[in-house]
Design an enzyme around this catalytic site. Structure first.
Site, PDB file in Angstrom:
ATOM      1  N   SER A  70      42.895  74.715  37.754  1.00  0.00           N
ATOM      2  CA  SER A  70      42.898  73.797  38.891  1.00  0.00           C
ATOM      3  C   SER A  70      42.323  72.452  38.485  1.00  0.00           C
ATOM      4  O   SER A  70      41.564  72.350  37.518  1.00  0.00           O
ATOM      5  CB  SER A  70      42.073  74.405  40.030  1.00  0.00           C
ATOM      6  OG  SER A  70      42.177  73.624  41.186  1.00  0.00           O
ATOM      7  N   ASP A  71      42.673  71.431  39.245  1.00  0.00           N
ATOM      8  CA  ASP A  71      42.129  70.098  39.015  1.00  0.00           C
ATOM      9  C   ASP A  71      42.128  69.328  40.328  1.00  0.00           C
ATOM     10  O   ASP A  71      42.991  69.542  41.182  1.00  0.00           O
ATOM     11  CB  ASP A  71      42.960  69.347  37.970  1.00  0.00           C
ATOM     12  CG  ASP A  71      42.250  68.098  37.464  1.00  0.00           C
ATOM     13  OD1 ASP A  71      41.060  68.192  37.109  1.00  0.00           O
ATOM     14  OD2 ASP A  71      42.881  67.031  37.445  1.00  0.00           O
ATOM     15  N   THR A  72      41.155  68.442  40.471  1.00  0.00           N
ATOM     16  CA  THR A  72      41.016  67.605  41.662  1.00  0.00           C
ATOM     17  C   THR A  72      40.716  66.186  41.237  1.00  0.00           C
ATOM     18  O   THR A  72      39.986  65.964  40.266  1.00  0.00           O
ATOM     19  CB  THR A  72      39.865  68.120  42.565  1.00  0.00           C
ATOM     20  OG1 THR A  72      40.174  69.442  43.004  1.00  0.00           O
ATOM     21  CG2 THR A  72      39.652  67.232  43.777  1.00  0.00           C
ATOM     22  N   ALA A 107      45.413  70.403  42.645  1.00  0.00           N
ATOM     23  CA  ALA A 107      46.545  71.235  42.226  1.00  0.00           C
ATOM     24  C   ALA A 107      46.006  72.507  41.585  1.00  0.00           C
ATOM     25  O   ALA A 107      44.932  72.504  40.974  1.00  0.00           O
ATOM     26  CB  ALA A 107      47.423  70.492  41.228  1.00  0.00           C
TER      27      ALA A 107
END
Length: 184
Positions: A70-72, A107
């Site tokens: 995940s990444d933000t 995502a």
């Protein structure tokens, strides 16, 4: 359908670790050795690419595991605000966000190579900051460690000091191949 032998979080994020732990998941943390992209793509594409890279690196080594990457990031207009590298940079990010609306993009990539699972999820929320003065910025930074947070803040930690409003949801439930749900 094949069943994964374990669930791996391809991230060192304290927030994601807490979300999964609070949801009752049993998992292991395996932060990938991958260079994240910080510029050059629109924010929603950037987080997708980073989440994919993380999950793919761990999945390649653990094809029997269910892997979540995940990444933000935070974007104000099309300017990307990743994690600050210093307290002065965190202060500058909060000053920049003060009184303004921005988007938070996250995502998630879920992979289980042996089970042929390849799932992409994304969520983007609008956040409106209060007009912040220096005293509020200092109070917030005294109470919240922000150097590991995109945009230099976390809405879940003392958000009332800095947030005027936001779109729901803060997290999105994702149904996993095991039938359980996880929040991103």
């Amino acid at each position: 359908m094949k069943t994964p032998n374990e669930f791996l979080l391809a991230s060192g994020s304290a927030r994601r670790l807490k979300l999964l732990t609070d949801a009752g998941w049993r998992f292991s943390v395996q932060p990938p050795n991958v260079e994240e992209i910080e510029t050059g793509l629109p924010p929603a594409e950037l987080v997708y690419e980073n989440a994919s890279r993380k999950a793919k690196v761990v999945s390649a080594k653990q094809p029997k595991a269910l892997v979540l990457g995940s990444d933000t990031t935070v974007a104000i207009d099309e300017e990307i605000l990743n994690k600050p590298t210093s307290m002065p940079e965190a202060k500058e990010m909060l000053r920049h966000l003060s009184g303004r609306a921005h988007k938070v993009h996250t995502a998630v990539k879920i992979l289980f190579i042996e089970g042929s699972v390849d799932l992409d999820i994304s969520i983007s929320n609008r956040v409106q900051f209060k007009k912040l003065n220096e005293a509020v910025i200092h109070e917030y930074l005294d109470q919240v460690y922000t150097l590991d947070k995109a945009g230099g803040y976390a809405i879940q930690e003392k958000g009332g000091l800095i947030i005027e409003s936001y779109e729901e949801p803060l997290s999105a439930p994702v149904r996993m191949a095991t039938g359980q749900s996880v929040l991103i």
